[in-house]
Structures are given as C-alpha cells and as structure tokens.
Write a protein that holds these residues in place. Structure first.
Motif, PDB file in Angstrom:
ATOM      1  N   ILE A   1       0.825  -1.203   0.000  1.00  0.00           N
ATOM      2  CA  ILE A   1       0.000   0.000   0.000  1.00  0.00           C
ATOM      3  C   ILE A   1       0.861   1.256   0.000  1.00  0.00           C
ATOM      4  CG2 ILE A   1      -1.601   1.346   1.424  1.00  0.00           C
ATOM      5  CD1 ILE A   1      -2.849  -1.367   2.263  1.00  0.00           C
ATOM      6  N   GLY A   2       1.948   1.242   0.753  1.00  0.00           N
ATOM      7  CA  GLY A   2       2.811   2.414   0.816  1.00  0.00           C
ATOM      8  C   GLY A   2       3.404   2.769  -0.530  1.00  0.00           C
ATOM      9  N   LYS A   3       3.886   1.782  -1.252  1.00  0.00           N
ATOM     10  CA  LYS A   3       4.483   2.022  -2.566  1.00  0.00           C
ATOM     11  C   LYS A   3       3.434   2.535  -3.550  1.00  0.00           C
ATOM     12  CE  LYS A   3       7.182  -0.295  -6.180  1.00  0.00           C
ATOM     13  NZ  LYS A   3       7.810  -1.580  -6.602  1.00  0.00           N
ATOM     14  N   THR A   4       2.269   1.922  -3.545  1.00  0.00           N
ATOM     15  CA  THR A   4       1.192   2.366  -4.433  1.00  0.00           C
ATOM     16  C   THR A   4       0.779   3.793  -4.116  1.00  0.00           C
ATOM     17  OG1 THR A   4       0.371   0.099  -4.678  1.00  0.00           O
ATOM     18  CG2 THR A   4      -1.154   1.871  -5.226  1.00  0.00           C
ATOM     19  N   THR A   5       0.698   4.118  -2.831  1.00  0.00           N
ATOM     20  CA  THR A   5       0.319   5.468  -2.434  1.00  0.00           C
ATOM     21  C   THR A   5       1.377   6.481  -2.865  1.00  0.00           C
ATOM     22  OG1 THR A   5      -0.882   4.566  -0.542  1.00  0.00           O
ATOM     23  CG2 THR A   5      -0.386   6.918  -0.492  1.00  0.00           C
ATOM     24  N   ALA A   6       2.638   6.114  -2.746  1.00  0.00           N
ATOM     25  CA  ALA A   6       3.705   6.996  -3.208  1.00  0.00           C
ATOM     26  C   ALA A   6       3.575   7.269  -4.704  1.00  0.00           C
ATOM     27  CB  ALA A   6       5.066   6.387  -2.889  1.00  0.00           C
ATOM     28  N   GLU A   7       3.271   6.253  -5.469  1.00  0.00           N
ATOM     29  CA  GLU A   7       3.101   6.417  -6.915  1.00  0.00           C
ATOM     30  C   GLU A   7       1.956   7.383  -7.224  1.00  0.00           C
ATOM     31  OE1 GLU A   7       4.667   1.961  -8.277  1.00  0.00           O
ATOM     32  OE2 GLU A   7       2.513   2.338  -7.976  1.00  0.00           O
ATOM     33  N   VAL A   8       0.847   7.244  -6.515  1.00  0.00           N
ATOM     34  CA  VAL A   8      -0.324   8.097  -6.758  1.00  0.00           C
ATOM     35  C   VAL A   8      -0.019   9.555  -6.400  1.00  0.00           C
ATOM     36  CG1 VAL A   8      -2.667   8.601  -5.928  1.00  0.00           C
ATOM     37  CG2 VAL A   8      -2.053   6.277  -6.613  1.00  0.00           C
ATOM     38  N   PHE A   9       0.665   9.794  -5.293  1.00  0.00           N
ATOM     39  CA  PHE A   9       1.009  11.161  -4.905  1.00  0.00           C
ATOM     40  C   PHE A   9       2.005  11.786  -5.887  1.00  0.00           C
ATOM     41  CE2 PHE A   9      -1.210  10.387  -1.014  1.00  0.00           C
ATOM     42  CZ  PHE A   9      -1.471  11.639  -0.463  1.00  0.00           C
ATOM     43  N   LEU A  10       2.954  11.002  -6.363  1.00  0.00           N
ATOM     44  CA  LEU A  10       3.901  11.524  -7.349  1.00  0.00           C
ATOM     45  C   LEU A  10       3.187  11.897  -8.639  1.00  0.00           C
ATOM     46  CD1 LEU A  10       6.842   9.051  -6.711  1.00  0.00           C
ATOM     47  CD2 LEU A  10       6.950  11.541  -6.419  1.00  0.00           C
ATOM     48  N   GLU A  11       2.241  11.074  -9.059  1.00  0.00           N
ATOM     49  CA  GLU A  11       1.450  11.376 -10.258  1.00  0.00           C
ATOM     50  C   GLU A  11       0.672  12.679 -10.087  1.00  0.00           C
ATOM     51  OE1 GLU A  11      -1.014   7.962 -10.806  1.00  0.00           O
ATOM     52  OE2 GLU A  11       0.674   6.620 -11.243  1.00  0.00           O
ATOM     53  N   ALA A  12       0.290  12.984  -8.834  1.00  0.00           N
ATOM     54  CA  ALA A  12      -0.480  14.193  -8.543  1.00  0.00           C
ATOM     55  C   ALA A  12       0.413  15.420  -8.351  1.00  0.00           C
ATOM     56  CB  ALA A  12      -1.340  13.982  -7.302  1.00  0.00           C
ATOM     57  N   GLY A  13       1.737  15.249  -8.481  1.00  0.00           N
ATOM     58  CA  GLY A  13       2.653  16.379  -8.433  1.00  0.00           C
ATOM     59  C   GLY A  13       3.246  16.687  -7.073  1.00  0.00           C
ATOM     60  N   TRP A  14       3.025  15.801  -6.104  1.00  0.00           N
ATOM     61  CA  TRP A  14       3.568  16.030  -4.761  1.00  0.00           C
ATOM     62  C   TRP A  14       5.054  15.676  -4.707  1.00  0.00           C
ATOM     63  CZ3 TRP A  14       0.598  16.501   0.148  1.00  0.00           C
ATOM     64  CH2 TRP A  14      -0.737  16.844  -0.078  1.00  0.00           C
ATOM     65  N   THR A  15       5.774  16.293  -3.772  1.00  0.00           N
ATOM     66  CA  THR A  15       7.120  15.855  -3.403  1.00  0.00           C
ATOM     67  C   THR A  15       6.954  14.804  -2.316  1.00  0.00           C
ATOM     68  OG1 THR A  15       8.107  17.995  -3.926  1.00  0.00           O
ATOM     69  CG2 THR A  15       9.346  16.540  -2.451  1.00  0.00           C
ATOM     70  N   VAL A  16       7.489  13.612  -2.546  1.00  0.00           N
ATOM     71  CA  VAL A  16       7.185  12.462  -1.699  1.00  0.00           C
ATOM     72  C   VAL A  16       8.457  11.889  -1.077  1.00  0.00           C
ATOM     73  CG1 VAL A  16       6.140  10.162  -1.606  1.00  0.00           C
ATOM     74  CG2 VAL A  16       5.195  11.897  -3.151  1.00  0.00           C
ATOM     75  N   GLY A  17       8.502  11.874   0.234  1.00  0.00           N
ATOM     76  CA  GLY A  17       9.549  11.169   0.950  1.00  0.00           C
ATOM     77  C   GLY A  17       9.124   9.732   1.151  1.00  0.00           C
ATOM     78  N   VAL A  18       9.843   8.806   0.546  1.00  0.00           N
ATOM     79  CA  VAL A  18       9.504   7.388   0.651  1.00  0.00           C
ATOM     80  C   VAL A  18      10.413   6.768   1.702  1.00  0.00           C
ATOM     81  CG1 VAL A  18       8.454   7.051  -1.612  1.00  0.00           C
ATOM     82  CG2 VAL A  18      10.915   6.993  -1.436  1.00  0.00           C
ATOM     83  N   LEU A  19       9.810   6.338   2.794  1.00  0.00           N
ATOM     84  CA  LEU A  19      10.574   5.862   3.944  1.00  0.00           C
ATOM     85  C   LEU A  19      10.343   4.370   4.156  1.00  0.00           C
ATOM     86  CD1 LEU A  19      10.978   7.738   7.309  1.00  0.00           C
ATOM     87  CD2 LEU A  19      10.633   5.270   7.279  1.00  0.00           C
ATOM     88  N   ALA A  20      11.422   3.629   4.254  1.00  0.00           N
ATOM     89  CA  ALA A  20      11.383   2.194   4.528  1.00  0.00           C
ATOM     90  C   ALA A  20      12.787   1.756   4.928  1.00  0.00           C
ATOM     91  CB  ALA A  20      10.896   1.405   3.309  1.00  0.00           C
ATOM     92  N   ARG A  21      12.935   0.501   5.319  1.00  0.00           N
ATOM     93  CA  ARG A  21      14.240   0.023   5.765  1.00  0.00           C
ATOM     94  C   ARG A  21      15.210  -0.233   4.621  1.00  0.00           C
ATOM     95  NH1 ARG A  21      12.744  -5.002   9.460  1.00  0.00           N
ATOM     96  NH2 ARG A  21      11.277  -5.250   7.733  1.00  0.00           N
ATOM     97  N   SER A  22      14.702  -0.662   3.477  1.00  0.00           N
ATOM     98  CA  SER A  22      15.566  -1.090   2.387  1.00  0.00           C
ATOM     99  C   SER A  22      16.002   0.081   1.508  1.00  0.00           C
ATOM    100  CB  SER A  22      14.853  -2.137   1.524  1.00  0.00           C
ATOM    101  OG  SER A  22      15.619  -2.449   0.379  1.00  0.00           O
ATOM    102  N   ALA A  23      17.244   0.519   1.671  1.00  0.00           N
ATOM    103  CA  ALA A  23      17.774   1.605   0.841  1.00  0.00           C
ATOM    104  C   ALA A  23      17.799   1.196  -0.628  1.00  0.00           C
ATOM    105  CB  ALA A  23      19.171   1.981   1.309  1.00  0.00           C
ATOM    106  N   GLU A  24      18.089  -0.071  -0.884  1.00  0.00           N
ATOM    107  CA  GLU A  24      18.166  -0.557  -2.269  1.00  0.00           C
ATOM    108  C   GLU A  24      16.818  -0.442  -2.975  1.00  0.00           C
ATOM    109  OE1 GLU A  24      19.438  -4.642  -4.707  1.00  0.00           O
ATOM    110  OE2 GLU A  24      19.674  -4.530  -2.534  1.00  0.00           O
ATOM    111  N   LYS A  25      15.759  -0.861  -2.305  1.00  0.00           N
ATOM    112  CA  LYS A  25      14.415  -0.775  -2.902  1.00  0.00           C
ATOM    113  C   LYS A  25      13.993   0.677  -3.103  1.00  0.00           C
ATOM    114  CE  LYS A  25      12.523  -5.162  -1.206  1.00  0.00           C
ATOM    115  NZ  LYS A  25      11.470  -5.788  -0.349  1.00  0.00           N
ATOM    116  N   LEU A  26      14.319   1.532  -2.142  1.00  0.00           N
ATOM    117  CA  LEU A  26      13.944   2.940  -2.247  1.00  0.00           C
ATOM    118  C   LEU A  26      14.691   3.618  -3.392  1.00  0.00           C
ATOM    119  CD1 LEU A  26      13.838   4.030   1.502  1.00  0.00           C
ATOM    120  CD2 LEU A  26      11.920   3.416   0.024  1.00  0.00           C
TER     121      LEU A  26
END
Length: 245
Positions: free
Chosen positions: A14-39
C-alpha cells in the motif's frame, strides 16, 4: 493542490502504491522504509521522490530521516503513517516475547516515532500545520482469528489518532485514520486461495485494488486544514468484516 508528504512503509504494498499516486499528482514524496536498495530503485528517474532509508522502530533514525526530508523539501505538509507488520497466526499462549515486541515495535512504537517527528516539524514550520493520516486497518475495529499482537496495536492506533486530532488543533495539525480491508498487494496474494476464518475454516476472501486506498489518502490530504476526515473505512465490498465471524 499538491504539497509535500512522507509515506512510511513505502518500499512495497500500500505504501508504494500510495507513493506512486502522490507523485502522479505532483507532490514531493519522501519514501521511507528500511531497504535503501528498494527505495533507490523506486526513486530512480523520479525527481520528486526522496529516498529515506530508516527503521520506524528506531526513533533516532526516524528523526534523522525527517530532518533530511525537510532539508530537501522545505516542510512537511502531510504524512501517511503506514508502516506495519503482522505475525504468524497463533493463540496468545504461543506468542513469544520476540514476536510481541517486534510487532509492537513497528506498529505502535514506529507509528508513534513518525507521528512525533511529523508533529514537531508541523508545529514549528511556517505556515504552521499539516496533516497526519494513520493506517489503522479494520483490525482496529474487529480482529482476525489468532491476531493478538496485530489487533492490539491497531486498536492502540485509534487512541493515537484521537489524541493527535485533539492536541493538534491549536497548531493547525489535523489527524485522521484510514482503516483498510483486503487491499490486494504482494503480501495479500494468498487471500484468493484462502485465509483462516473465525470458525477455523479456510475460505478465499474478496480483495480490492490498492490504488483505491492510495486515492482515498490523496483525497484526505488535499483537504484544507480546517477540514478533517477523522475516520474512514475502505474495504473490499464482499469481504467478511460486517458480521465477521
């Protein structure tokens, strides 16, 4: 309307999908998770995506990640406090300390850490204020079979949401909660083949597209701060929730 938001648990589901939707809407998005590689992989080619590698259960790491985002984006308009985890479905007498502490560490301590960091920044920034959206889950209302750690933490999030909604009033900080049921992600693929029910049986459960959850969070965050969605439930229409068990 667009702004700045931090989304936790943003490397998957859900977090990744939500990040995608906010980016599509023009927001600046901080994506936070443990895996630096995935981010880093997610943010590649996305100028408005800011990778924030941190474990939400580590308060110092959370504070550092939020400071990093503010340095880049200037302010925090919203946070989707989404990171969470479950545990193996067993009865309470089979739950060891390690399992209990791990779930509480992410689902409760982690959400507290992120809410505190967001509140601190929103209170002191100019213009003052912002919005905190907590992921409560429908387990904040009704438990699944053998889910003591998860259900307990999600009930606690409702208390966190209400307290923040009250304490945030004088600082124009709005806090609401989204309670999600059966969003289809990589982590819920097994719902089609069957999930344990309250009577001990295994039955397939209907799911919904996780994008509907993301769009609901976006709608909440687009509201002016004088308006708040305190609680919203979004779920697969035919899932066993109303009348569950």
């Amino acid at each position: 309307m667009s702004g700045t938001i931090i989304i936790t648990g943003a490397s998957q589901g859900i977090g990744k999908t939500t990040a995608e939707v906010f980016l599509e809407a023009g927001w600046t998005v901080g994506v936070l998770a443990r895996s630096a590689e995935k981010l880093d992989a997610f943010c590649k080619g996305r100028d408005k995506a800011v990778p924030l590698a941190a474990d939400v259960a580590d308060s110092a790491a959370v504070d550092a990640a939020f400071a990093q985002f503010v340095e880049k984006a200037g302010r925090i308009d919203a946070i989707f406090n989404n990171a969470g985890r479950g545990s193996k479905p067993v009865s309470i007498d089979e739950i060891d300390d390690e399992t209990w502490n791990a779930v509480v560490g992410v689902n409760l301590n982690g959400m507290f850490n992120c809410a505190r960091a967001a509140f601190r920044q929103m209170r002191r920034q100019a213009p003052q204020g912002g919005r905190i959206v907590n992921n409560g889950s429908i387990s904040a209302h009704s438990p699944r079979w053998h889910s003591v750690p998860y259900t307990t933490t999600k009930h606690a999030i409702t208390g966190l949401t209400k307290s923040l909604a009250l304490d945030g009033r004088e600082f124009d900080i709005a806090c609401g909660q989204i309670d999600i049921g059966n969003a289809l992600t990589d982590m819920t693929q097994d719902m089609a083949s069957g999930r344990p029910q309250a009577d001990g049986s295994m039955k397939p459960e209907p799911t919904m597209d996780a994008r509907h959850v993301a769009e609901t969070v976006l709608s909440m965050c687009r509201l002016p701060l004088e308006t708040n969605v305190q609680f919203v439930t979004i779920m697969a229409t035919k899932m066993p929730f109303v009348g569950r068990g």
